[in-house]
Design a protein around this motif. Structure first.
Motif, short mmCIF file in Angstrom:
data_model
loop_
_atom_site.label_atom_id
_atom_site.label_comp_id
_atom_site.label_asym_id
_atom_site.label_seq_id
_atom_site.Cartn_x
_atom_site.Cartn_y
_atom_site.Cartn_z
N PHE A 1 0.79 -1.23 0.00
CA PHE A 1 0.00 0.00 0.00
C PHE A 1 0.83 1.28 0.00
O PHE A 1 0.29 2.36 -0.26
CB PHE A 1 -0.94 0.02 1.21
CG PHE A 1 -1.90 -1.14 1.24
CD1 PHE A 1 -2.78 -1.37 0.19
CD2 PHE A 1 -1.92 -2.01 2.32
CE1 PHE A 1 -3.67 -2.43 0.21
CE2 PHE A 1 -2.80 -3.08 2.35
CZ PHE A 1 -3.67 -3.29 1.29
N CYS B 1 -1.65 -0.46 7.65
CA CYS B 1 -2.44 0.71 7.27
C CYS B 1 -2.29 1.83 8.29
O CYS B 1 -2.23 3.01 7.94
CB CYS B 1 -3.92 0.32 7.13
SG CYS B 1 -4.24 -0.86 5.81
N GLY C 1 -7.63 2.79 9.79
CA GLY C 1 -6.77 1.68 10.14
C GLY C 1 -6.92 1.26 11.59
O GLY C 1 -6.91 0.06 11.91
#
Length: 390
Positions: A20, A140, A246
């Motif tokens: 990511f 995240c 997250g």
């Protein structure tokens, strides 16, 4: 939970960060390698394609290896291609490293899910899965922002070096803590695992996982647009709300892991209905900053709580094919991660507004609920029919 599970979670944290983090590094990569921004964006697409196509194939190839050997092989390859990516000045080489890293990531996750299920009692797959998925949610929360910060301070290559450094202790820890074989010492057969994959329950679970994850990524991909153009907040709020999403995801995975083994159906039904309603409420109230802050956290918890439960249910649905079930679950969830943003982009391009991805997310969850209910009714009818003819 065995210590080895947390070691696997650390490796998955590094892999999730790698998957990511490029969104915040693409402009620097494009400038440094003298390529267009769209070409740099292909690095992200290449990773996603590698995850979707590679998960079942690489998992099948690893069946004859002991879990520790397979995990070490995948993780060492993952580490080395990040070193190569940090050193190269060639766009083509960097693109190749992203594909290889995705294949290694997919194989590692598939084997890790199977190994985790074998390290715990047969009725604790949900808790084991939540530890592994927790690595992704922590990526995240902390990994992706940290990667972006490193890129700003020392260039995009430093983020690749950081991934390699985080992966290194996991290599040592896997050598010391992951057993050569799970408690079930039988050597898996590709043919036997493929036969076990014919279970209709597994197929339905994978479809539900793709739909739920599609809804999650459809909304989260366009969160920045919602924050700035719908809620009217400053762009500085975007990383804070992504981090809050997250945090909610981590909480959802942690809580669902304690319930997924004993009451999976109520969790999926109640959580699924709440998730679908949440996306509807989010779409209706996205103009309110207060509502956005609350719903970003709540929806993150619900989405990943339901999603991680579906992953564990895939393992329960195919006990004779844990590695390939993990591979197909990885592929299904990445299909959703690609499908959701694409559908959301279509609605925005069609002029339906920046709230439209939230409606798409709600529709995908509703479709998952309808599919799950239909499968349940078919299963009940089949059971009754068999009982009446017995």
């Amino acid at each position: 939970m065995p210590f080895a599970l947390y070691v696997l979670g650390l490796a998955i944290f590094a892999q999730g960060t790698s998957e990511f983090m490029l969104s915040g590094l693409l402009p620097d990569i494009a400038t440094d390698l003298n390529v267009s921004l769209s070409a740099a964006g292909a690095l992200t697409s290449a990773f996603a394609v590698g995850m979707v196509l590679g998960a079942p194939l690489v998992a099948a190839l690893s069946l004859r290896w002991p879990p520790r050997r397979a995990l070490l092989a995948f993780l060492v390859v993952f580490l080395l291609v990040h070193v190569l990516g940090a050193l190269t000045s060639s766009y083509e080489v960097l693109l190749a490293t992203r594909i290889v890293a995705a294949l290694a990531n997919a194989g590692f996750l598939a084997v890790a899910l199977a190994a985790a299920a074998g390290m715990v009692p047969p009725d604790a797959k949900g808790r084991a899965t939540s530890v592994l998925i927790g690595g992704i949610t922590l990526a995240c929360v902390a990994g992706v922002p940290a990667g972006a910060l490193l890129g700003q301070l020392w260039g995009w290559r430093s983020a690749f070096w950081a991934i390699a450094l985080v992966s290194a202790p996991a290599v040592v820890a896997i050598l010391r803590s992951v057993p050569d074989r799970a408690s079930d010492t039988t050597t898996p057969s590709t043919r036997a695992e493929l036969r076990a994959l014919g279970n209709p329950r597994l197929v339905v679970t994978l479809l539900l996982g793709a739909l739920v994850n599609g809804a999650t990524f459809c909304a989260s991909t366009y969160l920045a647009l919602l924050v700035t153009t719908v809620a009217g907040l400053d762009s500085l709020w975007v990383p804070a709300l992504l981090a809050l999403f997250g945090v909610g995801s981590f909480v959802g995975v942690a809580v669902s892991g304690r319930v997924a083994d004993s009451r999976p159906v109520p969790l999926l039904v109640v959580g699924g209905v709440a998730l679908g309603l949440g996306w509807v409420v989010f779409a209706l109230t996205a103009g309110s900053p207060v509502a956005m802050v609350v719903l970003v956290c709540v929806q993150g918890a619900l989405a990943f709580g339901v999603g991680s439960t579906l992953i564990s249910q895939a393992l329960y649905a195919a006990p004779g094919a844990p590695t390939l079930a993990g591979g197909f679950a990885t592929a299904a969830f990445n299909v959703g991660a690609a499908l959701g943003p694409w559908l959301g982009g279509i609605t925005i391009s069609a002029g339906l507004g920046h709230r439209s991805p939230l409606w798409v997310s709600a529709a995908l969850v509703v479709l998952a609920l309808v599919l799950g209910a239909a499968a349940h009714l078919v299963r009940r009818r089949t059971t009754r029919s068999l009982a009446s003819t017995a």
